[in-house]
Write an enzyme that holds these catalytic residues in place. Structure first.
Site, short mmCIF file in Angstrom:
data_model
loop_
_atom_site.label_atom_id
_atom_site.label_comp_id
_atom_site.label_asym_id
_atom_site.label_seq_id
_atom_site.Cartn_x
_atom_site.Cartn_y
_atom_site.Cartn_z
N TYR A 30 -16.94 -80.18 99.19
CA TYR A 30 -18.40 -80.30 99.09
C TYR A 30 -19.06 -78.93 99.11
O TYR A 30 -19.93 -78.64 98.28
CB TYR A 30 -18.94 -81.15 100.24
CG TYR A 30 -20.44 -81.27 100.24
CD1 TYR A 30 -21.09 -81.98 99.23
CD2 TYR A 30 -21.22 -80.68 101.23
CE1 TYR A 30 -22.48 -82.08 99.20
CE2 TYR A 30 -22.60 -80.78 101.22
CZ TYR A 30 -23.23 -81.48 100.21
OH TYR A 30 -24.60 -81.57 100.19
N GLY A 75 -34.45 -91.76 98.72
CA GLY A 75 -34.54 -90.71 99.72
C GLY A 75 -35.41 -89.53 99.33
O GLY A 75 -36.54 -89.65 98.88
N GLY A 117 -31.46 -87.36 90.65
CA GLY A 117 -31.32 -87.89 92.00
C GLY A 117 -32.63 -88.35 92.60
O GLY A 117 -32.83 -88.26 93.81
N ALA A 118 -33.53 -88.88 91.77
CA ALA A 118 -34.86 -89.28 92.25
C ALA A 118 -34.97 -90.77 92.53
O ALA A 118 -36.07 -91.29 92.67
CB ALA A 118 -35.92 -88.86 91.24
N GLY A 124 -35.21 -87.48 96.89
CA GLY A 124 -35.58 -87.39 95.49
C GLY A 124 -36.83 -88.17 95.16
O GLY A 124 -37.66 -87.72 94.34
N SER A 149 -27.06 -76.55 99.48
CA SER A 149 -26.90 -77.22 100.77
C SER A 149 -26.66 -76.18 101.85
O SER A 149 -26.15 -75.08 101.58
CB SER A 149 -25.71 -78.18 100.71
OG SER A 149 -25.33 -78.62 102.01
#
Length: 320
Positions: A182, A32, A28-29, A34, A157
């Site tokens: 989620y 944002g 996820g880089a 990441g 999260s």
């Protein structure tokens, strides 16, 4: 030797130790938070591998990092966490390269598609991407993680503070609730991270595993995502952007990545612990160790989600 970069917008930062000679993998880089995490690791001297689903976004992220960190050692690999075939292929690729991995940050995720969607393997999208994809990825990288005596940090999260695993219907086939699904995906990822630490200790794998959460920040998770059925920004992201710009309560994409960086790189960071922002409600603020969220405290649940994940992904953790 340490290297430090200041987040002037929020006056919140951490010191990252010298990571020269270390290889880090960050999912996820490509945008944002990441990008910020990958950039900070590269600035500290690490070689950073960025597995991405969208190569164009990945190339843009690398350009951003190299503009901020001249000489950064960053490279892309292909990964779609919603496809177990893609996850297996990345593991095959990195094992063929043969380089030990010293840091793995399981950062990628999707959040709250309004209507139930599934991965290519038929899992509910959030459960399949946020948790099962990372579960299978760590299994595929296990020999390299062992060789590097790696630290694995899984990004959960603030939504994991409450909720549970829907044990009777983990794929939400019967009744889909976007936010509950989620939360489940992040609780499952957290339980996995804690069970990984227990198994590593018990079996002498040499890996340490801990958890982090970013608080709340204006990232792409809540923004318009037509591919997720969200054609416009949510009211939450609009409010979060306004608060973030004023430095009120929540963080920024840069500060949101600091708990994971702290958990993944600080020599004093504890295995089996949770790191997050220390401000009001853990929405933002200076990163540090925080109390483990109640839904992730059960060792029985951790073993149970591990066994379920092995069954669903047809993955076995067999150290080389």
């Amino acid at each position: 030797m340490t290297r430090r970069a200041t987040n002037r917008s929020a006056s919140i930062d951490i010191t990252i130790p010298d990571l020269s000679g270390r290889r880090a993998v960050v999912t996820g880089a490509s945008d944002g938070m990441g990008v910020g995490i990958a950039s900070r690791l590269a600035a500290a001297g690490a070689e950073v591998v960025m597995p991405v689903r969208n190569p164009s976004k990945g190339e843009a992220a690398i350009a951003t990092i190299r503009a901020a960190v001249p000489g950064a050692r960053v490279s892309l690999r292909s990964l779609d966490l919603s496809s177990l075939e893609s996850v297996t292929a990345l593991g095959d690729t990195l094992r063929a390269e043969g380089d030990p991995i010293h840091i793995l940050i399981n950062n990628a995720g999707v959040m709250r598609p309004p209507q139930r969607q599934t991965t290519v393997d038929g899992f509910e999208l959030q459960f399949g991407t946020n948790h099962l994809g990372h579960f299978a990825l760590v299994a595929g990288l296990l020999p390299l993680l062992r060789a590097g005596r790696a630290r694995v940090t899984s990004q959960v999260s603030i939504a994991a503070r409450r909720g549970t695993i829907n044990w009777d219907d983990p794929n939400w086939d019967r009744s889909y609730a976007a936010m509950r699904a989620y939360s489940q995906s992040k609780i499952a990822l957290g339980l996995f991270g804690l069970e990984l630490e227990r198994l590593s200790t018990a079996n002498g794998w040499g890996i340490t595993s801990n958890l982090a959460h970013p608080g709340v920040a204006p990232t792409a998770l809540m923004a318009a995502r037509p591919e997720l059925g969200r054609s416009a920004d949510t009211p939450n992201i609009r409010m979060t952007r306004a608060l973030s710009a004023r430095g009120i309560l929540v963080g920024t994409p840069l500060t949101a990545g600091l708990p994971a960086l702290l958990a993944a790189t600080d020599p004093t960071a504890k295995a089996g612990a949770l790191y997050g922002p220390g401000g009001f409600g853990q929405l933002g603020g200076r990163p540090g160790r925080v109390q483990m969220y109640r839904p992730m405290r059960s060792a029985d649940d951790a073993r149970r989600i591990w066994e379920l994940s092995e069954k669903l992904t047809r993955t076995a953790y067999v150290p080389a």
